[in-house]
Design an enzyme around this catalytic site. Sequence first.
Site, PDB file in Angstrom:
ATOM      1  N   HIS A   1       0.820  -1.221   0.000  1.00 25.11           N
ATOM      2  CA  HIS A   1       0.000   0.000   0.000  1.00 25.11           C
ATOM      3  C   HIS A   1       0.858   1.278   0.000  1.00 25.11           C
ATOM      4  CE1 HIS A   1      -3.495  -2.446   0.579  1.00 25.11           C
ATOM      5  NE2 HIS A   1      -3.180  -2.802   1.811  1.00 25.11           N
TER       6      HIS A   1
HETATM    7  C1  BDR Z   1      -3.851   1.958   4.433  1.00 27.14           C
HETATM    8  O1  BDR Z   1      -4.367   1.768   5.761  1.00 27.14           O
HETATM    9  C2  BDR Z   1      -3.326   1.484   6.655  1.00 27.14           C
HETATM   10  O2  BDR Z   1      -3.575   0.312   7.373  1.00 27.14           O
HETATM   11  C3  BDR Z   1      -2.078   1.310   5.844  1.00 27.14           C
HETATM   12  O3  BDR Z   1      -0.967   1.838   6.530  1.00 27.14           O
HETATM   13  C4  BDR Z   1      -2.357   2.042   4.567  1.00 27.14           C
HETATM   14  O4  BDR Z   1      -1.987   3.403   4.659  1.00 27.14           O
HETATM   15  C5  BDR Z   1      -4.345   0.838   3.551  1.00 27.14           C
HETATM   16  O5  BDR Z   1      -5.732   0.851   3.503  1.00 27.14           O
END
Ligand code: BDR
Length: 318
Positions: A243
């Site tokens: 992500h």
């Molecule tokens: C996002 O949510 C968080 O858990 C992660 O760090 C990322 O920024 C993914 O949905």
Amino acid sequence: KTKIILDTDPGIDDVFAILFAEAHPDIELKGITTIYGNVTIENATRNALYLKQKFQLQADIVTGASKPIVRPPVGPTVVVHGEGGFGDVNVPAEVEGQADPRPAYQYIIDAVKAEPGEITLVAIGPLTNLALALQADPSIVDLVNKVVIMGGAFGENGHRGNVTPFAEANVHDDPHAADMVLTASWPVVVIGLDVTEQSFFTRDYLDQLRDNAGDVGQFIWDVSRFYLRFYSEKVGLDACHVHDPSAIAYVINPELFTLREGPIRVVVDGVAEGMTIQKIDDRVYPHDEWMNQSPQQVAVTVKDAELLELYRHSIINY
Ligand code: BDR
Ligand code: CA
């Protein structure tokens, strides 16, 4: 070099992103502004200070908002990132170093005004700090270079979100802030879940980082253990998605992604709270709230193999 301020809720994949930004020679990581999200704001700032000390980061560490603008707080995602945010890695209660005395939104405003056109804001957590900065000084929309966001989900109907069927965590944590940030007239590029879920850090890949990238590789490997357990137990994957590093990859090499243009809105309440929608047709509707809005860019595809190679190469040459 692209000068960035990284707004983050560290967070395991946030660690992956912070070290990526620090490692790559084309990025100057000027500031890390923290935000609640994966962890409380106290833990977010402590984690950022810990990374600064451990990896001798030059970046200022700045404390951000502790809660969303309107909605009640959702609370930390302990199942994904662990109690403290770094999975099985415990950060000491007391860490060396001090956060900048300003609140994050003020730091952002000051930094952007000090170097007009130079600063890229990269947000990989809930968007509250950016929204507060916009509220306090709307003139920054013309002074930033760009805003790059990991957030939202722009796939087809069906599985779109990761915290509800329709919502991605960063947007769901503060949908009002996200709507302000995405409708403001500054140039935004959004890398949503449907694209970040196209790249995977496998166990082998992470083992290779551990074996070839010294302390940085070892630390990435250490924090990733908890994350991989979450993915295998709850998502059914023997790897993790990429992500937050995807937003950094965009800053380094935009050509890894294809983009689609159109105005974006966020559903701020109800069953689809936190859902992101981009209007991509030219039709004029009788009730067209989208008409006067700035078009923004949403990522549609990523060259995942090249992204993984860019990441590996950057971390190994840290
Ligand atoms: C996002 O949510 C968080 O858990 C992660 O760090 C990322 O920024 C993914 O949905
Ligand atoms: Ca994050």
